[in-house]
Design an enzyme around this catalytic site. Structure first.
Site, PDB file in Angstrom:
ATOM      1  N   GLN A 150      -1.997   4.836  -5.026  1.00  0.00           N
ATOM      2  CA  GLN A 150      -1.783   3.444  -5.632  1.00  0.00           C
ATOM      3  C   GLN A 150      -0.659   3.382  -6.460  1.00  0.00           C
ATOM      4  O   GLN A 150      -0.050   2.194  -6.516  1.00  0.00           O
ATOM      5  CB  GLN A 150      -3.061   3.320  -6.686  1.00  0.00           C
ATOM      6  CG  GLN A 150      -3.165   1.961  -7.309  1.00  0.00           C
ATOM      7  CD  GLN A 150      -4.337   1.939  -8.191  1.00  0.00           C
ATOM      8  OE1 GLN A 150      -5.540   1.915  -7.641  1.00  0.00           O
ATOM      9  NE2 GLN A 150      -4.315   1.624  -9.445  1.00  0.00           N
ATOM     10  N   ILE A 153       0.893  -1.140  -0.095  1.00  0.00           N
ATOM     11  CA  ILE A 153      -0.032   0.127   0.012  1.00  0.00           C
ATOM     12  C   ILE A 153       1.094   1.213   0.050  1.00  0.00           C
ATOM     13  O   ILE A 153       2.081   1.294   0.547  1.00  0.00           O
ATOM     14  CB  ILE A 153      -0.826  -0.071   1.139  1.00  0.00           C
ATOM     15  CG1 ILE A 153      -2.184   1.057   1.014  1.00  0.00           C
ATOM     16  CG2 ILE A 153      -0.005   0.401   2.688  1.00  0.00           C
ATOM     17  CD1 ILE A 153      -3.309   1.163   1.884  1.00  0.00           C
ATOM     18  N   CYS A 154       0.210   2.176  -0.599  1.00  0.00           N
ATOM     19  CA  CYS A 154       0.949   3.466  -0.625  1.00  0.00           C
ATOM     20  C   CYS A 154      -0.133   4.437  -0.315  1.00  0.00           C
ATOM     21  O   CYS A 154      -1.084   4.282  -0.012  1.00  0.00           O
ATOM     22  CB  CYS A 154       1.733   3.990  -1.888  1.00  0.00           C
ATOM     23  SG  CYS A 154       0.536   3.862  -3.243  1.00  0.00           S
ATOM     24  N   ALA A 155       0.187   6.082  -0.657  1.00  0.00           N
ATOM     25  CA  ALA A 155      -0.899   6.946  -0.437  1.00  0.00           C
ATOM     26  C   ALA A 155      -2.040   6.730  -1.251  1.00  0.00           C
ATOM     27  O   ALA A 155      -3.243   6.991  -0.925  1.00  0.00           O
ATOM     28  CB  ALA A 155      -0.416   8.399  -0.502  1.00  0.00           C
ATOM     29  N   MET A 165      -4.051   4.363   0.721  1.00  0.00           N
ATOM     30  CA  MET A 165      -4.463   5.026   1.923  1.00  0.00           C
ATOM     31  C   MET A 165      -5.615   5.927   1.795  1.00  0.00           C
ATOM     32  O   MET A 165      -6.589   6.042   2.736  1.00  0.00           O
ATOM     33  CB  MET A 165      -3.312   5.578   2.643  1.00  0.00           C
ATOM     34  CG  MET A 165      -2.341   4.292   3.160  1.00  0.00           C
ATOM     35  SD  MET A 165      -3.115   3.236   4.505  1.00  0.00           S
ATOM     36  CE  MET A 165      -3.619   4.150   6.007  1.00  0.00           C
TER      37      MET A 165
END
Length: 377
Positions: free
Chosen positions: A75, A71-73, A99
């Site tokens: 995608q 996961i990142c901020a 997120m």
């Protein structure tokens, strides 16, 4: 081929207790501030830029015997890292929307389903924010409306009811209330306590001791419970369910310092805990507006507990000495405030408006509305 997972599916797996291993590739400070947690959730942080600077070194920090959820901020970075890992023989999927999507994921679970009335809890899982939708005889009440306005209108359509009343227990600091917007869309009345200082159009809740929806089966008693804010209210439904706003949580009490008057509001909180709340029976079921961890969900996936259980594990609710209570609450308030809380308060007060993208940015991060948090058992 790299696969992805939706935030809805990820939440379902976490709620069911499946082991989840998360590789979070955001910057370290973002990860430290807010991350996905749960009963069987493990996570590590290896920033995306580490993969860019030295891919071999970054990959070496990732366990190869795990099914990885990256996961990142938003995608893009996680999709890239998942592809890197996939090419190296790792089992990895990335989270759709990152997120940002996690912070806007909602889960609806029934609390009460009886022939004459229904009460649903709406869980904004990434924020730990809770809202309520109850209805009887074709009329509905919304409590603590969250950002997804369409969710409430869709629920009304699904159950064939008309939204009549929309209530906020206080002026929220961690999320933007859509009470006025939902009222404008549905023709319902939006209620708030006048002492919260709002400039938006609302009906003063202090004028009412009781609101009805449909018939007496859904009787909402308005209970003044100041402390988190001076105008905080709770709603006592059917003499059984206390929708406690940010006054009492399953694992703590509402913090009184977000208005800059921690000691003064802690005095109010004491009066609420040892006055209004002390008069309620142990078997009253508390349904708060926030929660801090998945440990606060019961076996039905509802954030709720009896008032007796909450009292038994929260020592401060037994601290009857007024000054000791106040000092304990003031000293326990964390220096960490809800992210962007001054802007969120200003928006909820009606000082200015923002578009959806800016609202998402302001709301990003955890809620931090509790003081003296005690872990749920």
């Amino acid at each position: 081929m790299v696969f992805s997972i939706s935030t809805d599916e990820l939440y379902r797996r976490i709620e069911q207790g499946e082991p989840i291993f998360i590789l979070d590739v955001r910057n370290t400070d973002e990860y430290s501030n807010w991350k996905i947690e749960g009963r069987n959730v493990q996570s590590i942080n290896v920033p995306y830029f580490d993969f860019m600077e030295d891919e071999d070194k970054a990959v070496s920090q990732v366990p190869k015997d795990k099914d990885l959820v990256v996961i990142c901020a938003h995608q893009g970075s996680s999709a890239y890292v998942a592809d890197v890992l996939d090419r190296r023989g790792y089992r990895a999927v990335y989270v759709q929307g990152g997120m940002a999507a996690w912070g806007n994921t909602y889960h609806v679970v029934p609390v009460v389903e009886e022939p004459d009335w229904t009460l649903l809890q709406i869980n904004r899982v990434g924020k730990g924010c809770l809202s309520y939708f109850m209805f009887s005889k074709g009329e509905a009440v919304v409590v603590e409306p969250l950002r997804n306005v369409n969710l409430y209108t869709e629920l009304a359509e699904k159950y064939g009811v008309t939204i009549r009343h929309i209530l906020d227990s206080h002026m929220h600091a961690d999320h933007i209330s859509t009470g006025p917007e939902l009222a404008a869309r549905t023709g319902a009345t939006y209620y708030l306590n006048s002492s919260e200082g709002s400039k938006v159009r609302f009906e003063p809740l202090e004028k009412y001791e009781k609101l009805q929806s449909g018939n007496i089966e859904v009787e909402v008693l308005v209970v003044k419970t100041p402390g988190h804010t001076p105008g905080s209210l709770s709603f006592f439904v059917n003499q059984k369910y206390l929708l406690s706003g940010d006054t009492i949580f399953v694992g703590g009490l509402g913090r009184p310092d977000l208005g800059g008057k921690a000691r003064e509001w802690a005095e109010d909180l004491y009066d609420t805990v040892f006055g209004k709340v002390a008069a309620l029976a142990d078997d009253v079921i508390v349904l708060p507006s926030h929660y801090a961890s998945f440990a606060e969900l019961n076996d039905k996936g509802v954030v709720a507990d009896t008032l007796g259980n909450i009292r038994s594990r929260n020592e401060i609710m037994h601290l009857a000495d007024r000054q000791r209570f106040i000092e304990t609450v003031v000293e326990s308030d964390s220096a960490l405030k809800p992210p962007n809380y001054l802007d969120v308060l200003a928006i909820n007060r009606g000082d200015f408006q923002v578009d959806a993208a800016r609202a998402d940015e302001l709301e990003m991060g955890p809620n931090r509305c509790a003081a003296h948090h005690a872990a749920a058992s």
